[in-house]
Write a protein that holds these residues in place. Structure first.
Motif, PDB file in Angstrom:
ATOM      1  N   UNK A   1       3.516  16.380  15.405  1.00 47.71           N
ATOM      2  CA  UNK A   1       2.433  16.139  16.347  1.00 47.71           C
ATOM      3  C   UNK A   1       1.104  15.991  15.621  1.00 47.71           C
ATOM      4  N   UNK A   2       0.988  16.494  14.373  1.00 51.07           N
ATOM      5  CA  UNK A   2      -0.231  16.376  13.600  1.00 51.07           C
ATOM      6  C   UNK A   2      -0.447  14.934  13.119  1.00 51.07           C
ATOM      7  N   UNK A   3       0.647  14.219  12.926  1.00 49.51           N
ATOM      8  CA  UNK A   3       0.531  12.838  12.474  1.00 49.51           C
ATOM      9  C   UNK A   3      -0.002  11.985  13.610  1.00 49.51           C
ATOM     10  N   UNK A   4      -0.981  11.202  13.327  1.00 44.76           N
ATOM     11  CA  UNK A   4      -1.576  10.365  14.357  1.00 44.76           C
ATOM     12  C   UNK A   4      -2.035   9.049  13.761  1.00 44.76           C
ATOM     13  N   UNK A   5      -2.497   8.194  14.589  1.00 40.69           N
ATOM     14  CA  UNK A   5      -2.992   6.900  14.146  1.00 40.69           C
ATOM     15  C   UNK A   5      -4.432   7.072  13.671  1.00 40.69           C
ATOM     16  N   UNK A   6      -4.687   6.609  12.466  1.00 45.02           N
ATOM     17  CA  UNK A   6      -6.026   6.687  11.905  1.00 45.02           C
ATOM     18  C   UNK A   6      -6.627   5.296  11.957  1.00 45.02           C
ATOM     19  N   UNK A   7      -7.782   5.197  12.568  1.00 45.83           N
ATOM     20  CA  UNK A   7      -8.468   3.913  12.671  1.00 45.83           C
ATOM     21  C   UNK A   7      -9.307   3.713  11.413  1.00 45.83           C
ATOM     22  N   UNK A   8      -8.928   2.729  10.615  1.00 47.55           N
ATOM     23  CA  UNK A   8      -9.631   2.461   9.365  1.00 47.55           C
ATOM     24  C   UNK A   8     -10.454   1.198   9.542  1.00 47.55           C
ATOM     25  N   UNK A   9     -11.726   1.313   9.301  1.00 47.05           N
ATOM     26  CA  UNK A   9     -12.610   0.159   9.413  1.00 47.05           C
ATOM     27  C   UNK A   9     -12.566  -0.617   8.096  1.00 47.05           C
ATOM     28  N   UNK A  10     -12.453  -1.901   8.189  1.00 44.76           N
ATOM     29  CA  UNK A  10     -12.415  -2.756   7.010  1.00 44.76           C
ATOM     30  C   UNK A  10     -13.852  -3.038   6.584  1.00 44.76           C
ATOM     31  N   UNK A  11     -14.272  -2.390   5.522  1.00 43.83           N
ATOM     32  CA  UNK A  11     -15.628  -2.591   5.035  1.00 43.83           C
ATOM     33  C   UNK A  11     -15.564  -3.474   3.796  1.00 43.83           C
ATOM     34  N   UNK A  12     -15.935  -4.701   3.975  1.00 44.55           N
ATOM     35  CA  UNK A  12     -15.894  -5.664   2.885  1.00 44.55           C
ATOM     36  C   UNK A  12     -17.317  -6.089   2.574  1.00 44.55           C
ATOM     37  N   UNK A  13     -17.687  -6.007   1.318  1.00 40.78           N
ATOM     38  CA  UNK A  13     -19.031  -6.372   0.903  1.00 40.78           C
ATOM     39  C   UNK A  13     -18.973  -7.705   0.180  1.00 40.78           C
ATOM     40  N   UNK A  14     -19.823  -8.614   0.586  1.00 41.59           N
ATOM     41  CA  UNK A  14     -19.867  -9.919  -0.043  1.00 41.59           C
ATOM     42  C   UNK A  14     -21.005  -9.930  -1.059  1.00 41.59           C
ATOM     43  N   UNK A  15     -20.674 -10.307  -2.279  1.00 39.18           N
ATOM     44  CA  UNK A  15     -21.658 -10.347  -3.343  1.00 39.18           C
ATOM     45  C   UNK A  15     -21.906 -11.793  -3.730  1.00 39.18           C
TER      46      UNK A  15
END
Length: 96
Positions: free
Chosen positions: A17-31
């Motif tokens: 029950x501890x395992x859950x869906x983690x929402x990961x934001x895609x942070x991409x930096x353009x150089x």
């Protein structure tokens, strides 16, 4: 024995029950690299060669580029180390 099986079931159920869906934001930096529109040249003025020989004994010119302001970007090798030097047409080293 029943208590052991029951406690193992509760423990494993609690862990799942501890395992859950983690929402990961895609942070991409353009150089973006900005270059001062240098164009490759085959030869550099003699003043630049003389100034580089005096400043860096044993220098070897690899490539040379020039921009509209007649500033030179010169890729050199000194004692096995590669470096980039910026000069003007008179051979004065520029700080960039």
């Amino acid at each position: 024995m029943k208590k052991l099986i029951l406690s193992a079931a509760i423990l494993l159920g609690g862990l799942s029950m501890q395992a859950g869906v983690v929402d990961v934001a895609n942070t991409m930096t353009e150089t973006v690299k900005f270059q001062d529109e240098y164009k490759e040249v085959d030869a550099v003025p003699a003043a630049i060669k003389t100034a580089l020989d005096n400043a860096y004994p044993g220098v070897k010119l690899e490539k040379a580029y020039v921009n509209e302001k007649k500033e030179y970007k010169i890729e050199i090798t000194v004692r096995g180390e590669k470096s980039t030097v910026y000069t003007d047409a008179q051979g004065n080293v520029l700080k960039k």
